[in-house]
Design an enzyme around this catalytic site. Structure first.
Site, mmCIF file in Angstrom:
data_model
loop_
_atom_site.group_PDB
_atom_site.id
_atom_site.type_symbol
_atom_site.label_atom_id
_atom_site.label_comp_id
_atom_site.label_asym_id
_atom_site.label_seq_id
_atom_site.Cartn_x
_atom_site.Cartn_y
_atom_site.Cartn_z
ATOM 1 N N CYS A 195 14.195 -5.733 3.420
ATOM 2 C CA CYS A 195 14.885 -4.509 2.600
ATOM 3 C C CYS A 195 16.510 -4.676 2.759
ATOM 4 O O CYS A 195 17.378 -4.413 1.965
ATOM 5 C CB CYS A 195 14.292 -3.367 3.124
ATOM 6 S SG CYS A 195 14.124 -3.311 4.860
ATOM 7 N N HIS B 260 18.609 2.954 3.694
ATOM 8 C CA HIS B 260 19.431 2.102 4.657
ATOM 9 C C HIS B 260 21.017 2.207 4.334
ATOM 10 O O HIS B 260 21.298 2.158 3.056
ATOM 11 C CB HIS B 260 18.969 0.514 4.410
ATOM 12 C CG HIS B 260 17.475 0.404 5.102
ATOM 13 N ND1 HIS B 260 16.573 1.448 5.769
ATOM 14 C CD2 HIS B 260 16.921 -0.675 5.196
ATOM 15 C CE1 HIS B 260 15.590 0.907 6.327
ATOM 16 N NE2 HIS B 260 15.716 -0.489 5.784
HETATM 17 N N1 LIG Z 1 8.799 0.322 4.200
HETATM 18 C C1 LIG Z 1 9.726 -0.486 3.785
HETATM 19 O O1 LIG Z 1 11.078 -0.154 3.604
HETATM 20 C C2 LIG Z 1 9.455 -1.958 3.493
HETATM 21 C C3 LIG Z 1 10.682 -2.865 2.934
HETATM 22 C C4 LIG Z 1 10.428 -4.271 2.823
HETATM 23 C C5 LIG Z 1 9.267 -4.680 3.141
HETATM 24 N N2 LIG Z 1 8.135 -4.001 3.601
HETATM 25 C C6 LIG Z 1 6.763 -4.808 3.929
HETATM 26 O O2 LIG Z 1 5.859 -4.194 2.922
HETATM 27 C C7 LIG Z 1 4.782 -4.132 3.790
HETATM 28 C C8 LIG Z 1 4.222 -2.739 3.729
HETATM 29 O O3 LIG Z 1 5.224 -2.027 4.581
HETATM 30 P P1 LIG Z 1 4.717 -0.339 4.353
HETATM 31 O O4 LIG Z 1 6.341 0.321 4.830
HETATM 32 O O5 LIG Z 1 4.294 0.036 3.157
HETATM 33 O O6 LIG Z 1 3.770 -0.009 5.392
HETATM 34 P P2 LIG Z 1 2.425 0.943 5.689
HETATM 35 O O7 LIG Z 1 3.125 2.289 5.217
HETATM 36 O O8 LIG Z 1 2.185 1.221 7.193
HETATM 37 O O9 LIG Z 1 1.265 0.680 4.711
HETATM 38 C C9 LIG Z 1 0.450 -0.345 5.072
HETATM 39 C C10 LIG Z 1 -0.410 -0.877 4.154
HETATM 40 O O10 LIG Z 1 -1.034 -1.793 4.502
HETATM 41 C C11 LIG Z 1 -2.698 -1.589 4.466
HETATM 42 N N3 LIG Z 1 -3.167 -2.527 5.070
HETATM 43 C C12 LIG Z 1 -2.957 -2.416 6.607
HETATM 44 N N4 LIG Z 1 -3.946 -3.332 7.128
HETATM 45 C C13 LIG Z 1 -4.557 -3.738 6.169
HETATM 46 C C14 LIG Z 1 -5.828 -4.514 6.313
HETATM 47 N N5 LIG Z 1 -6.304 -5.421 7.262
HETATM 48 N N6 LIG Z 1 -6.280 -4.806 5.186
HETATM 49 C C15 LIG Z 1 -5.970 -4.219 3.934
HETATM 50 N N7 LIG Z 1 -4.940 -3.480 3.823
HETATM 51 C C16 LIG Z 1 -4.341 -3.327 5.019
HETATM 52 C C17 LIG Z 1 -2.606 -0.051 4.516
HETATM 53 O O11 LIG Z 1 -3.903 0.403 4.189
HETATM 54 P P3 LIG Z 1 -4.707 1.646 4.955
HETATM 55 O O12 LIG Z 1 -4.003 2.869 4.565
HETATM 56 O O13 LIG Z 1 -6.078 1.529 4.433
HETATM 57 O O14 LIG Z 1 -4.516 1.225 6.428
HETATM 58 C C18 LIG Z 1 -1.356 0.514 3.912
HETATM 59 O O15 LIG Z 1 -1.673 0.525 2.522
HETATM 60 C C19 LIG Z 1 5.001 -4.759 5.264
HETATM 61 O O16 LIG Z 1 4.757 -6.215 5.086
HETATM 62 C C20 LIG Z 1 6.547 -4.356 5.302
HETATM 63 O O17 LIG Z 1 7.134 -5.480 6.267
HETATM 64 C C21 LIG Z 1 8.256 -2.584 3.773
#
Ligand SMILES: NC(=O)c1ccc[n+]([C@@H]2O[C@H](COP(=O)([O-])OP(=O)(O)OC[C@H]3O[C@@H](n4cnc5c(N)ncnc54)[C@H](OP(=O)(O)O)[C@@H]3O)[C@@H](O)[C@H]2O)c1
Length: 322
Positions: free
Chosen positions: A127, A235
């Site tokens: 990001c 950010h």
């Molecule tokens: N937030 C940001 O600004 C941002 C920016 C760039 C990249 N990212 C990347 O995007 C990804 C997700 O980030 P996020 O911020 O959305 O995280 P988050 O809010 O913690 O959401 C995680 C998601 O992954 C699912 N998940 C977790 N474990 C799983 C499993 N074993 N099998 C299937 N689904 C699973 C969760 O489902 P449940 O609800 O069922 O647990 C939820 O839908 C990460 O790789 C992160 O590094 C995030």
């Protein structure tokens, strides 16, 4: 068009649903996947309810037009190659594949042409990197950048739902520190991700390596310090950059203003102002000595830094398809 979202219940997944809704894309076969915990729950897309399914190897073997992954590195490592093997195009938000030589790392406004007719895994950059390279991309293209010194001010939503919850809990008097290395409320924490052998954090090294890969230029030096701040969305970055020749400040302003999906403004910019926007905003342009400029960049990390970039990759891939 059949689109699958893996990690649909997360911060990025839910925002991907919103950004897809806002696009003109005709999605008539949406599938939403998450962990077992969320299976059976429902989420809305364009007034229709969709049931969350537990991810499995079998559903990844089906044919999709596009699969958007945002469920963390472990889920991507396990399931994205299966989906790729089945002939799908996967746009992955995790860091799992970003630095693999054969995997394109894409900010469509900068290097979107490298995915023309590509099938398999496409990596969405980090990001903080996306908003920085976007703001600097015309300057890199037209003049060339030698060095970038960057300090980030990163929102808690960058750590997903759990990061947001940790700040909100602390604001409600529960002083747990499960996800950040210290109390984040009323504080700033100069560490995002684990500290590596060279003393930099993983987040900082992503900015170094991914910038070079996206710009296809290993000569650029990036000197990052990544800092978490108690902001929900958006950010901010203080960036000093040194370019290859001396040009007037006005020319830099014009180059930034000419960049797709980037807006230059003389106004004061804060994360609160840009939360919910798909634009990368730049302000406070200054020049010090020869060749050296300073800017302030702000963007919504969950949109520009993740969901919007992923949907823009999809749209670019679709637009270029023969
Ligand atoms: N937030 C940001 O600004 C941002 C920016 C760039 C990249 N990212 C990347 O995007 C990804 C997700 O980030 P996020 O911020 O959305 O995280 P988050 O809010 O913690 O959401 C995680 C998601 O992954 C699912 N998940 C977790 N474990 C799983 C499993 N074993 N099998 C299937 N689904 C699973 C969760 O489902 P449940 O609800 O069922 O647990 C939820 O839908 C990460 O790789 C992160 O590094 C995030």
């Amino acid at each position: 068009m059949k689109v699958g979202i893996v990690g649909a219940t997360g911060e990025v997944g839910r925002t991907m649903i919103k950004v897809l809704e806002e696009s003109n894309l005709k999605v008539d076969g949406l599938r939403l996947f998450a962990s077992k915990k969320s299976a059976g729950k429902k989420l809305k897309f364009k007034d229709k309810e969709y049931t969350i399914e537990e991810i499995s190897e079998n559903v990844m073997r089906e044919k999709y037009d596009y699969l958007l992954f945002s469920a963390g590195g472990n889920v991507s490592r396990r399931y994205a190659p299966i989906a790729a093997e089945a002939g799908n195009v996967i746009i992955d938000n995790s860091s799992a594949f970003r630095m693999q030589e054969n995997i394109p790392l894409v900010v469509p406004e900068i290097n979107g042409e490298i995915i023309k007719n590509y099938k398999g895994i496409i990596a969405n950059p980090n990001c903080s990197t996306i908003q920085m390279v976007l703001a600097l991309s015309e300057i890199q293209k037209q003049i060339g950048i030698e060095e970038i010194f960057v300090s980030t001010y990163q929102a808690v939503s960058g750590a997903g739902n759990k990061g947001i919850q940790e700040l909100l809990n602390q604001q409600n008097g529960i002083n747990n520190t499960a996800h950040f290395p210290d109390i984040i409320m009323n504080n700033v924490i100069p560490q995002i991700g684990p500290i590596l052998e060279n003393g930099f954090t993983e987040e900082e090294m992503k900015m170094v390596n991914e910038t070079r890969k996206i710009f296809n230029d290993d000569s650029i030096s990036v000197y990052p310090t990544a800092v978490r701040v108690p902001v929900l969305y958006g950010h901010s970055e203080s960036v000093v950059f040194r370019i290859k020749k001396d040009i007037p400040l006005e020319t830099i302003k014009n180059l930034i203003s000419a960049t797709e999906n980037v807006v230059y403004t003389e106004k004061l910019l804060t994360p609160l102002m840009v939360a919910g926007s798909n634009i990368t905003y730049v302000s406070r342009l200054r020049k010090m000595g020869k060749n050296t400029f300073l800017i302030w960049i702000v963007a919504d990390n969950v949109r520009v830094g993740a969901a919007t970039n992923a949907v823009r990759i999809l749209l670019k891939h679709l637009e270029m398809r023969d």
